[in-house]
Design a protein around this motif. Structure first.
Motif, PDB file in Angstrom:
ATOM      1  N   GLY A 345       0.802  -1.220   0.000  1.00  0.00           N
ATOM      2  CA  GLY A 345       0.000   0.000   0.000  1.00  0.00           C
ATOM      3  C   GLY A 345       0.827   1.258   0.000  1.00  0.00           C
ATOM      4  N   ARG A 346       1.966   1.228  -0.707  1.00  0.00           N
ATOM      5  CA  ARG A 346       2.888   2.369  -0.691  1.00  0.00           C
ATOM      6  C   ARG A 346       3.139   2.907  -2.098  1.00  0.00           C
ATOM      7  N   LEU A 347       3.197   4.215  -2.209  1.00  0.00           N
ATOM      8  CA  LEU A 347       3.734   4.871  -3.398  1.00  0.00           C
ATOM      9  C   LEU A 347       5.193   5.188  -3.095  1.00  0.00           C
ATOM     10  N   LEU A 348       6.094   4.494  -3.773  1.00  0.00           N
ATOM     11  CA  LEU A 348       7.519   4.662  -3.522  1.00  0.00           C
ATOM     12  C   LEU A 348       8.079   5.767  -4.417  1.00  0.00           C
ATOM     13  N   VAL A 349       8.679   6.761  -3.807  1.00  0.00           N
ATOM     14  CA  VAL A 349       9.374   7.824  -4.524  1.00  0.00           C
ATOM     15  C   VAL A 349      10.854   7.486  -4.421  1.00  0.00           C
ATOM     16  N   ARG A 350      11.382   6.797  -5.423  1.00  0.00           N
ATOM     17  CA  ARG A 350      12.702   6.184  -5.299  1.00  0.00           C
ATOM     18  C   ARG A 350      13.845   7.147  -5.594  1.00  0.00           C
ATOM     19  N   SER A 351      13.556   8.228  -6.284  1.00  0.00           N
ATOM     20  CA  SER A 351      14.540   9.301  -6.452  1.00  0.00           C
ATOM     21  C   SER A 351      13.809  10.547  -6.919  1.00  0.00           C
ATOM     22  N   THR A 352      14.370  11.699  -6.591  1.00  0.00           N
ATOM     23  CA  THR A 352      13.772  12.974  -6.976  1.00  0.00           C
ATOM     24  C   THR A 352      14.889  13.960  -7.292  1.00  0.00           C
ATOM     25  N   TYR A 353      14.880  14.474  -8.517  1.00  0.00           N
ATOM     26  CA  TYR A 353      15.898  15.426  -8.948  1.00  0.00           C
ATOM     27  C   TYR A 353      15.235  16.688  -9.492  1.00  0.00           C
ATOM     28  N   GLY A 354      15.712  17.829  -9.028  1.00  0.00           N
ATOM     29  CA  GLY A 354      15.227  19.092  -9.557  1.00  0.00           C
ATOM     30  C   GLY A 354      16.068  19.535 -10.744  1.00  0.00           C
ATOM     31  N   GLU A 355      15.443  20.266 -11.655  1.00  0.00           N
ATOM     32  CA  GLU A 355      16.159  20.829 -12.791  1.00  0.00           C
ATOM     33  C   GLU A 355      16.814  22.150 -12.398  1.00  0.00           C
ATOM     34  N   ILE A 356      17.849  22.511 -13.108  1.00  0.00           N
ATOM     35  CA  ILE A 356      18.497  23.809 -12.884  1.00  0.00           C
ATOM     36  C   ILE A 356      17.476  24.913 -13.122  1.00  0.00           C
ATOM     37  N   GLY A 357      17.364  25.831 -12.164  1.00  0.00           N
ATOM     38  CA  GLY A 357      16.422  26.938 -12.294  1.00  0.00           C
ATOM     39  C   GLY A 357      15.009  26.593 -11.878  1.00  0.00           C
ATOM     40  N   ALA A 358      14.789  25.415 -11.289  1.00  0.00           N
ATOM     41  CA  ALA A 358      13.441  25.051 -10.841  1.00  0.00           C
ATOM     42  C   ALA A 358      12.953  26.062  -9.809  1.00  0.00           C
ATOM     43  N   PRO A 359      11.675  26.449  -9.872  1.00  0.00           N
ATOM     44  CA  PRO A 359      11.172  27.470  -8.940  1.00  0.00           C
ATOM     45  C   PRO A 359      11.149  26.965  -7.496  1.00  0.00           C
ATOM     46  N   ALA A 360      11.039  27.896  -6.567  1.00  0.00           N
ATOM     47  CA  ALA A 360      11.114  27.567  -5.144  1.00  0.00           C
ATOM     48  C   ALA A 360       9.981  26.666  -4.677  1.00  0.00           C
ATOM     49  N   ASP A 361       8.852  26.703  -5.367  1.00  0.00           N
ATOM     50  CA  ASP A 361       7.691  25.907  -4.925  1.00  0.00           C
ATOM     51  C   ASP A 361       7.629  24.527  -5.585  1.00  0.00           C
ATOM     52  N   THR A 362       8.716  24.112  -6.227  1.00  0.00           N
ATOM     53  CA  THR A 362       8.707  22.824  -6.939  1.00  0.00           C
ATOM     54  C   THR A 362       8.353  21.663  -6.010  1.00  0.00           C
ATOM     55  N   ALA A 363       9.008  21.567  -4.869  1.00  0.00           N
ATOM     56  CA  ALA A 363       8.761  20.441  -3.970  1.00  0.00           C
ATOM     57  C   ALA A 363       7.338  20.458  -3.429  1.00  0.00           C
ATOM     58  N   VAL A 364       6.827  21.630  -3.103  1.00  0.00           N
ATOM     59  CA  VAL A 364       5.459  21.740  -2.581  1.00  0.00           C
ATOM     60  C   VAL A 364       4.445  21.296  -3.630  1.00  0.00           C
ATOM     61  N   GLU A 365       4.632  21.748  -4.860  1.00  0.00           N
ATOM     62  CA  GLU A 365       3.704  21.370  -5.933  1.00  0.00           C
ATOM     63  C   GLU A 365       3.826  19.887  -6.275  1.00  0.00           C
ATOM     64  N   LEU A 366       5.038  19.360  -6.270  1.00  0.00           N
ATOM     65  CA  LEU A 366       5.229  17.939  -6.538  1.00  0.00           C
ATOM     66  C   LEU A 366       4.614  17.099  -5.418  1.00  0.00           C
ATOM     67  N   ALA A 367       4.727  17.550  -4.194  1.00  0.00           N
ATOM     68  CA  ALA A 367       4.126  16.824  -3.074  1.00  0.00           C
ATOM     69  C   ALA A 367       2.615  16.724  -3.232  1.00  0.00           C
ATOM     70  N   ALA A 368       1.998  17.823  -3.643  1.00  0.00           N
ATOM     71  CA  ALA A 368       0.548  17.800  -3.857  1.00  0.00           C
ATOM     72  C   ALA A 368       0.176  16.846  -4.975  1.00  0.00           C
ATOM     73  N   GLU A 369       1.015  16.793  -6.006  1.00  0.00           N
ATOM     74  CA  GLU A 369       0.751  15.892  -7.126  1.00  0.00           C
ATOM     75  C   GLU A 369       0.919  14.430  -6.706  1.00  0.00           C
ATOM     76  N   LEU A 370       1.904  14.159  -5.864  1.00  0.00           N
ATOM     77  CA  LEU A 370       2.099  12.802  -5.366  1.00  0.00           C
ATOM     78  C   LEU A 370       0.940  12.367  -4.479  1.00  0.00           C
ATOM     79  N   GLU A 371       0.433  13.275  -3.681  1.00  0.00           N
ATOM     80  CA  GLU A 371      -0.724  12.953  -2.840  1.00  0.00           C
ATOM     81  C   GLU A 371      -1.923  12.568  -3.715  1.00  0.00           C
ATOM     82  N   LEU A 372      -2.135  13.338  -4.787  1.00  0.00           N
ATOM     83  CA  LEU A 372      -3.251  13.050  -5.688  1.00  0.00           C
ATOM     84  C   LEU A 372      -3.054  11.694  -6.369  1.00  0.00           C
ATOM     85  N   MET A 373      -1.818  11.401  -6.780  1.00  0.00           N
ATOM     86  CA  MET A 373      -1.550  10.123  -7.433  1.00  0.00           C
ATOM     87  C   MET A 373      -1.757   8.955  -6.469  1.00  0.00           C
ATOM     88  N   ALA A 374      -1.287   9.104  -5.237  1.00  0.00           N
ATOM     89  CA  ALA A 374      -1.470   8.047  -4.246  1.00  0.00           C
ATOM     90  C   ALA A 374      -2.949   7.779  -4.002  1.00  0.00           C
TER      91      ALA A 374
END
Length: 426
Positions: A345-374
């Protein structure tokens, strides 16, 4: 006069054409909404990899959010069919109206039984067609048993380990004489006569140039903007013939030549393509998503170099096994390697890499997207591995979802302990 577009404008046209420029609706996803999305995309690629979810389910999640995949099974398995299987970009679900156009332009002679002794192949064709005409849809294994063949005999040596029945079935599928009625839970095709899936037009009505023009225009609509190579690659039609088709469509007023800052190739915009004032969407994109089909276009549009690493030896992978680009507004800002551990019953996030110049809210927005996917996958726990330069920040962002000051509740349905930062060997 040729219109001149900035790279940002070209990006927004492309994202709007793919249904990725807007914030998703929060209303329940209806079959009508799924159908509209499929009509916009024209096709979705099929792949048997099920690390996260079947690849053809993911493009609809990327654009619509939490939806019921059973809608797709209904669209592909009940009359009137809204989607059917055939070769396009690769094995794909296509709009039925493209089927007869594709038959004329898809040449996959390596797939089935083209090299087989003709008399053997023709005999097996007749037997397969007679069996399908007389009964219900069947898998290759069921047909093998019905026709009295040994499942393990006469295998090919091309890597698929197909027997003669399967090889001839794929030959008939490529020729358009048999089709997939549906898929089993194990993802095997159940074959039937194509005439039972889609009405067939008489051969006299076929015009190769008109067929190609319809396919190239459909590809241009799905892309919004692109080159001859982009449009030809979408349905995997010949580039030389595609260049001639593009000129016919320009003459007919369906495509417009444009120039894009930084692009050194002839570029065209579909006459109906929209240019939104801004792109506001976000999405995790399948490695088989139509936005990332053509890698050169992806790199020119977004400055994003992407290669699928499924077939790369583990020690040589740079980012992971099943890596999804993360689109935020009009930029590719991160890439994340995901796996659905259904047993735990787990969504495994096995690696996470940001792109050069990624905005400051990247992790927050990705977290919300992962919650929706789970939530969509029915997985109550998100597990973040400490691999990649964005992993620690992402773990904090995932843990913070849904928390008010003084609360220690975790993000998904308030269950304790469902956001975890672990080592890859945990």
């Amino acid at each position: 006069m040729t219109a001149s577009l900035s790279l940002s404008q070209a990006r927004r046209i492309a994202l709007a054409a793919q249904g990725l420029a807007k914030v998703r609706s929060t209303a329940p996803v209806t079959p009508r909404a799924v159908g509209r999305t499929f009509a916009q995309l024209q096709l979705v690629q099929i792949d048997s990899v099920n690390v996260l979810a079947r690849s053809h389910f993911l493009p609809f999640f990327s654009r619509l959010g939490n939806y019921d995949p059973e809608i797709l099974r209904t669209m592909a398995g009940r009359k009137p069919r809204k989607m059917m299987e055939y070769w396009a970009h690769e094995a794909s679900f296509i709009r039925p109206e493209h089927f007869q156009d594709l038959i004329q332009w898809q040449k996959r002679a390596w797939v089935g039984a083209h090299r087989m002794e003709p008399s053997i192949r023709l005999d097996m064709e007749e037997r397969i067609l007679a069996a399908l005409a007389a009964g219900r849809p069947m898998t290759a294994s069921e047909l093998t048993a019905k026709l009295g063949h040994d499942e393990d005999s006469e295998r090919d040596n091309w890597g698929w380990n197909w027997n003669i029945v399967k090889r001839v079935l794929e030959h008939l599928f490529e020729e358009g004489r048999v089709s997939a009625a549906t898929r089993t839970p194990q993802f095997e095709r159940k074959y039937t006569l194509t005439s039972r899936v889609v009405p067939l037009l008489p051969a006299s009505s076929e015009d190769p140039e008109a067929s190609l023009d319809r396919l190239v225009e459909a590809a241009a609509q799905a892309h919004g903007i692109g080159t001859v190579r982009c449009f030809s690659d979408y349905f995997r039609t010949p580039v030389k013939a595609g260049a001639e088709s593009v000129q016919r469509l320009v003459h007919a007023g369906r495509l417009e030549p444009v120039s894009v800052t930084g692009w050194d190739r002839a570029t065209y915009k579909h006459v109906d393509a929209k240019l939104p004032r801004r792109a506001e969407g976000r999405a995790q994109l399948s490695p088989f998503d139509s936005l990332v089909f053509e890698r050169r276009r992806l790199e020119e549009l977004f400055g994003f170099h992407y290669r699928i690493e499924i077939y790369t030896p583990a020690e040589k992978r740079r980012y992971g096994y099943y890596v999804l680009p993360f689109l935020l507004r009009e930029a590719m800002v991160a890439r994340v390697d995901l796996k659905a551990d259904r047993a735990a019953g787990r969504l495994l996030v096995r690696s996470t890499y940001g792109e050069i110049g990624a905005p400051a809210d990247t992790a927050v927005e990705l977290a919300a997207e992962l919650e929706l996917m789970a939530e969509w996958l029915g997985l109550p726990e998100i597990v973040v591995w400490p691999v990649g330069d964005l992993a620690a920040t992402l773990s904090d962002a995932v843990a913070a979802i849904g928390m008010s000051p003084g609360e220690s509740r975790s993000p998904l349905r308030g269950k304790p302990g469902n956001v975890v930062l672990v080592s890859p060997v945990d």
